[in-house]
Design a protein around this motif. Structure first.
Motif, PDB file in Angstrom:
ATOM      1  N   TYR A   1      -8.915   5.532  -0.814  1.00 61.51           N
ATOM      2  CA  TYR A   1      -9.946   4.597  -1.266  1.00 61.51           C
ATOM      3  C   TYR A   1     -10.677   3.983  -0.078  1.00 61.51           C
ATOM      4  CZ  TYR A   1      -7.391   4.793  -5.693  1.00 61.51           C
ATOM      5  OH  TYR A   1      -6.767   5.222  -6.840  1.00 61.51           O
ATOM      6  N   GLY A   2     -11.947   3.682  -0.292  1.00 61.52           N
ATOM      7  CA  GLY A   2     -12.777   3.098   0.753  1.00 61.52           C
ATOM      8  C   GLY A   2     -12.554   1.611   0.982  1.00 61.52           C
TER       9      GLY A   2
ATOM     10  N   PHE B   1      -7.311  -0.532  -3.553  1.00 59.65           N
ATOM     11  CA  PHE B   1      -7.732   0.635  -4.331  1.00 59.65           C
ATOM     12  C   PHE B   1      -9.126   0.495  -4.923  1.00 59.65           C
ATOM     13  CE2 PHE B   1      -3.151  -0.331  -4.856  1.00 59.65           C
ATOM     14  CZ  PHE B   1      -2.681   0.564  -3.903  1.00 59.65           C
ATOM     15  N   GLY B   2     -10.015  -0.078  -4.155  1.00 64.24           N
ATOM     16  CA  GLY B   2     -11.385  -0.253  -4.612  1.00 64.24           C
ATOM     17  C   GLY B   2     -12.353   0.660  -3.883  1.00 64.24           C
TER      18      GLY B   2
ATOM     19  N   ILE C   1     -11.353   4.809   5.109  1.00 59.50           N
ATOM     20  CA  ILE C   1     -10.201   4.697   4.199  1.00 59.50           C
ATOM     21  C   ILE C   1      -9.441   3.406   4.478  1.00 59.50           C
ATOM     22  CG2 ILE C   1      -8.015   5.751   3.525  1.00 59.50           C
ATOM     23  CD1 ILE C   1      -9.346   8.480   4.145  1.00 59.50           C
ATOM     24  N   SER C   2      -9.291   2.603   3.412  1.00 59.81           N
ATOM     25  CA  SER C   2      -8.624   1.309   3.549  1.00 59.81           C
ATOM     26  C   SER C   2      -7.390   1.156   2.679  1.00 59.81           C
ATOM     27  CB  SER C   2      -9.605   0.181   3.223  1.00 59.81           C
ATOM     28  OG  SER C   2     -10.634   0.142   4.186  1.00 59.81           O
ATOM     29  N   SER C   3      -7.210   2.019   1.680  1.00 58.84           N
ATOM     30  CA  SER C   3      -6.001   1.991   0.855  1.00 58.84           C
ATOM     31  C   SER C   3      -5.709   3.397   0.345  1.00 58.84           C
ATOM     32  CB  SER C   3      -6.138   0.988  -0.300  1.00 58.84           C
ATOM     33  OG  SER C   3      -7.264   1.246  -1.092  1.00 58.84           O
TER      34      SER C   3
ATOM     35  N   TYR D   1      -0.209   2.024  -1.271  1.00 61.46           N
ATOM     36  CA  TYR D   1      -0.469   1.284  -0.034  1.00 61.46           C
ATOM     37  C   TYR D   1      -1.813   0.573  -0.208  1.00 61.46           C
ATOM     38  CZ  TYR D   1       3.142   4.583   1.300  1.00 61.46           C
ATOM     39  OH  TYR D   1       4.302   5.323   1.342  1.00 61.46           O
ATOM     40  N   SER D   2      -1.755  -0.675  -0.681  1.00 58.42           N
ATOM     41  CA  SER D   2      -2.977  -1.413  -1.016  1.00 58.42           C
ATOM     42  C   SER D   2      -3.833  -1.711   0.215  1.00 58.42           C
ATOM     43  CB  SER D   2      -2.637  -2.704  -1.755  1.00 58.42           C
ATOM     44  OG  SER D   2      -1.815  -3.527  -0.953  1.00 58.42           O
ATOM     45  N   SER D   3      -3.220  -1.607   1.366  1.00 53.11           N
ATOM     46  CA  SER D   3      -3.932  -1.754   2.637  1.00 53.11           C
ATOM     47  C   SER D   3      -3.266  -0.789   3.619  1.00 53.11           C
ATOM     48  CB  SER D   3      -3.827  -3.188   3.147  1.00 53.11           C
ATOM     49  OG  SER D   3      -4.236  -3.266   4.495  1.00 53.11           O
TER      50      SER D   3
END
Length: 112
Positions: free
Chosen positions: A38-39, A43-44, A63-65, A93-95
């Motif tokens: 996710y960007g 997960f957003g 990619i951030s999550s 992995y939310s972050s």
């Protein structure tokens, strides 16, 4: 007559063995691994759902999550699996920072 039957049975067994070998070889290459990147954190944003290796991610350095649905994946700093890397197994992995990966750094990844 007995030799003919034996010869026919031998041919049938050979064909069955060959078919079993081909099926066994291809079954080992089927991948059930899946990952979603996710960007944005939590997960957003834009996402990519992958079941195969990504030598150059469309979300390059964004990619951030990550959600690893199955399998173990190796995430790389540079395209074509270059630079530093981090391995992640199944989980959410939310972050990426919580997994020890600098934010917005991943450029490629593959199943290991």
């Amino acid at each position: 007559m007995g030799k003919e039957i034996f010869g026919t049975l031998r041919k049938i067994l050979y064909v069955l063995l060959l078919a079993f070998s081909v099926i066994s070889a291809t079954a080992g290459t089927v991948s059930a691994a899946e990952v979603i990147v996710y960007g944005l954190i939590n997960f957003g944003g834009e996402n990519l759902d992958a079941t195969y290796d990504q030598p150059s991610v469309g979300l390059n350095d964004k990619i951030s999550s990550i959600k690893v649905m199955s399998g173990t994946w190796r995430f790389y700093e540079y395209p074509n699996y270059g630079g530093r890397y981090w391995d992640l197994g199944p989980g959410e992995y939310s972050s990426v920072g919580s997994a020890g990966i600098p934010d917005n750094l991943i450029s490629s990844f593959k199943q290991i």
